[in-house]
Write a protein that holds these residues in place. Structure first.
Motif, PDB file in Angstrom:
ATOM      1  N   ASP A 436      -0.417  -4.080  -2.176  1.00  0.00           N
ATOM      2  CA  ASP A 436      -1.113  -4.418  -2.329  1.00  0.00           C
ATOM      3  C   ASP A 436      -1.603  -3.360  -1.244  1.00  0.00           C
ATOM      4  N   ASP A 437      -1.123  -2.548  -0.424  1.00  0.00           N
ATOM      5  CA  ASP A 437      -1.848  -1.774   0.807  1.00  0.00           C
ATOM      6  C   ASP A 437      -2.596  -0.162   0.115  1.00  0.00           C
ATOM      7  N   GLU A 438      -1.917  -0.177  -1.200  1.00  0.00           N
ATOM      8  CA  GLU A 438      -2.202   1.110  -1.898  1.00  0.00           C
ATOM      9  C   GLU A 438      -3.556   1.134  -2.069  1.00  0.00           C
ATOM     10  N   PRO A 439      -4.168   1.479  -2.202  1.00  0.00           N
ATOM     11  CA  PRO A 439      -5.371   1.989  -3.766  1.00  0.00           C
ATOM     12  C   PRO A 439      -4.861   1.427  -5.217  1.00  0.00           C
ATOM     13  N   LEU A 440      -5.690   0.830  -5.582  1.00  0.00           N
ATOM     14  CA  LEU A 440      -6.132  -0.088  -7.062  1.00  0.00           C
ATOM     15  C   LEU A 440      -5.039   0.554  -7.910  1.00  0.00           C
TER      16      LEU A 440
END
Ligand code: ACM
Length: 542
Positions: A436-440
């Protein structure tokens, strides 16, 4: 001990790091053998590159190396063509008998006076130069002279097919971005660039006989925003697209060839055809007028297996072959939803007429025909592992993506295979947690160490069957990768792991050493302006 494994070298160097010349060697992929010697060589503005061969490919390789060092390290080497072998402060390139190094291997000796690189082929000399280029660009000095430790490197690759794929259909990447991608491949000794050129969401290569493929098929009215979790789906409402002229594609083929990279074009069939059908509805099964697809996911629109379609595809491939000299043409073959074939009385009549069992055998008939056409022109087909369904075309090479099963089956049937299983080779998957902290991204989880651990030769194969594994490839699908900066984020640092999977013998791989080397590549990333993923990097030592 004559040959010191590089990881010992690195740790010894790291421990006695007070001397600035003894920083860890950060060469990726790990060379086959490195023999440490005492002393070092400094590349500076007085260094001359001496060509001991009139070979034009070697000359181009030297020019690429000199240009790179000028642009990225502010080093101004001079090219000395037809120079003699004596002299100090020189980098010598020498072609030797091909038996000495194999198709892509090289021997590199550096010492006080300079560097000698020899190989049986121009490709091997280029890889020797890339080894030096990495040492230069990973150096702490932002510009100017760099130190190369005295050593003897003997190096050659494990696999013939060291591939990286790029989907330019879901999101279009400009020519300059594609060239940058090729630069990265070259620096890490990849030799195949698989260019995914046609899709439901866009057709990206000019075909002169069918101008609507690009005037219509290269443009979609809108693009879905985010992923499928939002219902109803959201759209950006913006017309989106782009394509490469044949001249641009030829330029990219040449650019890659100068870097000893073969470009493999992919023209999808029988599925992933919605953009083509949007341009020419008569190629479809239903005759319906559809637009270029605006959502991700697979389209049900599939080519009608008619003589008209076969002529169309033969015309397209004829133009494609004129642009791309590669032995292999990728014909896709994946994810062809066959509902429209099932529902069409015409297609069902054809299945009966051809005495085929079902739609899978019809797909096989389709691919067989295209293979026959391409084989007659001296080319070979490669396709995703679905081309096994209904019977594999006689000379086809299989690219195994839905795990290794397809590749294993193909190798056992004496067909060649490129391994590209999703669990190890899909760089569109997340590389760090929490996701969830990564780019989609599209989903999945593929961290650096998982890529690094991959062995493309499955245990299920005998030694003879394993000979059919040509190599390995990582894929970059761009549904959730809107631009080239995000491509960089998704491939760095995982590209470095794939590079060792493809080049380095399993016994020479070492994860701790690899981590240390990846961390040392940050200097190079910064000099090249690479948007690497910090969260995808190995842990930093305390
Ligand atoms: C694929 O990922 N559809 C080959």
């Amino acid at each position: 001990m004559k040959y010191t494994p590089l990881f010992l070298l690195v740790s010894t160097m790291a421990m006695s790091c007070s001397h600035k010349n003894h920083e860890p060697l950060a060469v990726i992929p790990q060379p086959s053998q490195v023999e440490q010697k005492s002393g070092f060589f400094i590349i500076n503005d007085s260094t001359r590159m001496v060509l001991e061969t009139p070979d034009q490919r070697v000359r181009k390789a030297a020019i690429i190396f000199i240009d790179d060092l000028r642009k990225k390290q502010s080093l101004n080497l001079t090219l000395d063509e037809g120079g003699k072998s004596s002299g100090i402060n020189t980098i010598h390139l020498k072609l030797v008998s091909p038996e000495e190094t194999g198709k892509e291997g090289y021997v590199l000796e550096s010492g006080r006076k300079g560097i000698n690189i020899s190989s049986g082929t121009p490709a091997g000399l280029f890889y020797g130069l890339m080894t030096i280029e990495q040492i230069a660009l990973t150096a702490n000095q932002d510009g100017g002279s760099v130190t190369v430790p005295a050593m003897k490197v003997e190096d050659s690759p494990r696999f013939d097919w060291r591939g990286m794929h790029l989907d330019v259909c879901r999101h279009f990447m400009p020519v300059e971005a594609v060239k940058k991608y090729i630069d990265y491949l070259a620096l890490y000794k990849f030799n195949h660039f698989h260019w995914h050129l046609t899709e439901d969401q866009g057709w990206r290569i000019e075909i002169k006989k069918y101008p609507k493929l690009t005037s219509v098929g290269a443009w979609r009215d809108s693009t879905m925003v985010g992923n499928f979790s939002s219902t109803p789906l959201k759209y950006d409402g913006k017309r989106y697209g782009g394509f490469y002229t044949q001249e641009e594609a030829r330029d990219i083929v040449r650019y890659a060839a100068d870097r000893f990279i073969t470009v493999i074009p992919e023209i999808e069939m029988p599925g992933h055809a919605q953009a083509a059908i949007a341009a020419y509805p008569e190629l479809g099964v239903t005759g319906e007028k559809v637009g270029v697809k605006c959502e991700w996911g697979i389209s049900p629109y599939i080519y009608m297996p008619s003589e008209k379609t076969f002529s169309f595809l033969e015309d397209v491939l004829t133009e494609v072959m004129a642009v791309f000299p590669s032995e292999y043409i990728h014909i896709g073959g994946d994810e062809a939803i066959k509902d429209q074939w099932k529902e069409s009385p015409g297609v069902q009549a054809l299945i009966k007429e051809l005495n085929l069992k079902d739609e899978e055998e019809l797909q096989s008939y389709f691919i067989h025909r295209m293979e026959k056409f391409l084989n007659a022109k001296g080319r070979s087909i490669i396709g995703w592992d679905e081309i096994l369904q209904g019977g594999l075309a006689p000379n086809a090479t299989v690219m195994s993506w839905r795990g290794e099963k397809g590749g294993i089956a193909a190798a056992k049937m004496d067909h060649n295979v490129v391994m590209s299983p999703g669990n190890y080779c899909y760089f569109d998957h997340y590389q760090a947690k929490p996701v969830d902290d990564e780019p989609l991204a599209i989903g999945g989880y593929l961290p650096l160490d998982t890529v690094y651990a991959y062995n493309p030769v499955p245990k299920e194969l005998t030694a003879a069957e394993a000979e059919h594994i040509l190599g390995v490839q990582a894929n970059v699908w761009t549904e959730y990768i809107p631009d080239f900066r995000q491509v960089e984020y998704m491939i760095f640092p995982r590209l470095l792991a794939m590079s060792e999977v493809a080049w380095t013998q399993p016994g020479d791989k070492n994860q701790d050493l690899f981590h240390a080397k990846v961390l040392r590549q940050v200097n190079l990333f910064n000099k090249l302006g690479v948007n690497y993923s910090e969260t995808g990097m190995p842990p930093r030592p305390e």
